[in-house]
Design a protein around this motif. Structure first.
Motif, PDB file in Angstrom:
ATOM      1  N   ASP A 121       0.835  -1.205   0.000  1.00  0.00           N
ATOM      2  CA  ASP A 121       0.000   0.000   0.000  1.00  0.00           C
ATOM      3  C   ASP A 121       0.871   1.257   0.000  1.00  0.00           C
ATOM      4  O   ASP A 121       0.560   2.237  -0.690  1.00  0.00           O
ATOM      5  N   LYS A 154       2.426   1.643  -3.491  1.00  0.00           N
ATOM      6  CA  LYS A 154       1.440   2.164  -4.441  1.00  0.00           C
ATOM      7  C   LYS A 154       1.192   3.659  -4.221  1.00  0.00           C
ATOM      8  O   LYS A 154       1.041   4.421  -5.181  1.00  0.00           O
ATOM      9  N   ALA A 155       1.133   4.087  -2.956  1.00  0.00           N
ATOM     10  CA  ALA A 155       0.917   5.503  -2.649  1.00  0.00           C
ATOM     11  C   ALA A 155       2.064   6.362  -3.174  1.00  0.00           C
ATOM     12  O   ALA A 155       1.849   7.475  -3.682  1.00  0.00           O
ATOM     13  N   GLU A 215       4.150   5.468  -5.717  1.00  0.00           N
ATOM     14  CA  GLU A 215       4.110   5.419  -7.188  1.00  0.00           C
ATOM     15  C   GLU A 215       2.999   6.303  -7.754  1.00  0.00           C
ATOM     16  O   GLU A 215       3.150   6.902  -8.822  1.00  0.00           O
ATOM     17  N   LYS A 216       1.904   6.417  -7.025  1.00  0.00           N
ATOM     18  CA  LYS A 216       0.780   7.270  -7.454  1.00  0.00           C
ATOM     19  C   LYS A 216       1.216   8.728  -7.588  1.00  0.00           C
ATOM     20  O   LYS A 216       0.659   9.480  -8.396  1.00  0.00           O
ATOM     21  N   GLU A 217       2.234   9.116  -6.803  1.00  0.00           N
ATOM     22  CA  GLU A 217       2.743  10.495  -6.849  1.00  0.00           C
ATOM     23  C   GLU A 217       3.836  10.666  -7.909  1.00  0.00           C
ATOM     24  O   GLU A 217       4.486  11.708  -7.976  1.00  0.00           O
ATOM     25  N   THR A 220      -2.138  11.627   2.603  1.00  0.00           N
ATOM     26  CA  THR A 220      -2.498  10.236   2.331  1.00  0.00           C
ATOM     27  C   THR A 220      -2.025   9.407   3.504  1.00  0.00           C
ATOM     28  O   THR A 220      -0.832   9.381   3.816  1.00  0.00           O
TER      29      THR A 220
END
Length: 271
Positions: A46, A49-50, A52-54, A250
């Protein structure tokens, strides 16, 4: 020209998946409990992913069996450009990690510094750039004050020494997280009076977290562009203060890693 915050420039990090993560010993006041391995993997994924989302690339290094704390890769060193100042761990339980980090750095084109130096230094756990001309340098339980005379060989930047006085906040990244050029999340009781004054002088918009937030590891956060990635526990007041500075939050559950005294920032090395 205004200096840009390090969080605005972050492009790549290194992470170590928790293939062999357990709590097998106690070298800080938080360590204890049984790790739910499936949950730890989920939490690590998690966080990945957080990040990589940025828009940040995540490189990985496999964890070595028998080195349970290797997941806390931020302690492997301090990177600036293609150079890395290598860690030297204070506790024997973690010294086995050093050779694996050195190999990875060499294989990935980084020039290591500090391999033959004698003073303790626990990398990104105690040393963080707010911008790339200003290094915040924690010392106390883990890193030596004198090591920063050698760390300066990494490049051209000012070192701001931070005196950590509370054993619970044994690394700088447990109680201080740069957000932008004039802001950090911080827990004032973790610092000496002189250090408190220096933080407020240099980072005048800093946001003091509560004791409840500090013990939820809220300061063990990562700022990427306009997002602060934090463990669960950010208060309404802190969230509002960050929003006023232009930042969203986040939250990522880090409960399994907190059993070993670490969270979001501990699990990444900024490259």
């Amino acid at each position: 020209m205004a200096r840009r915050a390090a969080g605005q420039l972050i492009k790549r990090v290194l992470m170590v998946p928790p293939e062999h993560f357990t709590v097998e010993y106690s070298i800080n006041p938080w360590m204890g409990g049984t790790v739910d391995k499936a949950k730890a993997h989920q939490q690590w994924n998690d966080l990945k992913k957080a990040i990589e989302k940025e828009g940040v690339q995540v490189s990985t290094l496999s964890q070595t069996k028998g080195l349970p704390d290797q997941v806390f890769v931020c302690n492997s060193g301090l990177v600036l450009g293609d150079r890395v100042y290598l860690s030297r761990f204070r506790h024997k339980e973690r010294t086995g990690e050093q050779a694996h980090y050195l190999q990875w750095f060499k294989e990935n084109g980084f020039k290591p510094i500090g391999e033959d130096y004698g003073e303790y230094f626990e990398g990104g756990g105690d040393a963080v750039f707010s911008d790339y001309k200003t290094l915040w340098a924690g010392y106390g339980a883990r890193s030596s004050k004198g090591v920063y005379d050698s760390v300066k060989s990494l490049g051209d930047f000012e070192v701001v020494i931070c005196d950590l006085i509370d054993p619970k906040f044994y690394h700088l990244d447990t109680c201080f997280a740069p957000v932008d050029e004039t802001t950090a999340l911080w827990y004032p009781p973790a610092f000496s009076e002189n250090t408190k004054k220096e933080i407020l002088r240099r980072l005048p918009h800093s946001i003091a977290v509560s004791q409840e937030e500090a013990t939820a590891f809220v300061c063990n956060a990562i700022t990427i562009r306009n997002t602060v990635i934090s463990p669960i526990g950010v208060s309404t007041a802190t969230r509002a203060a960050l929003k006023a500075r232009g930042f969203g939050v986040t939250e990522v559950d880090m409960s399994e890693f907190m059993k070993s005294g670490g969270a979001c920032q501990c699990l990444i090395l900024r490259l």
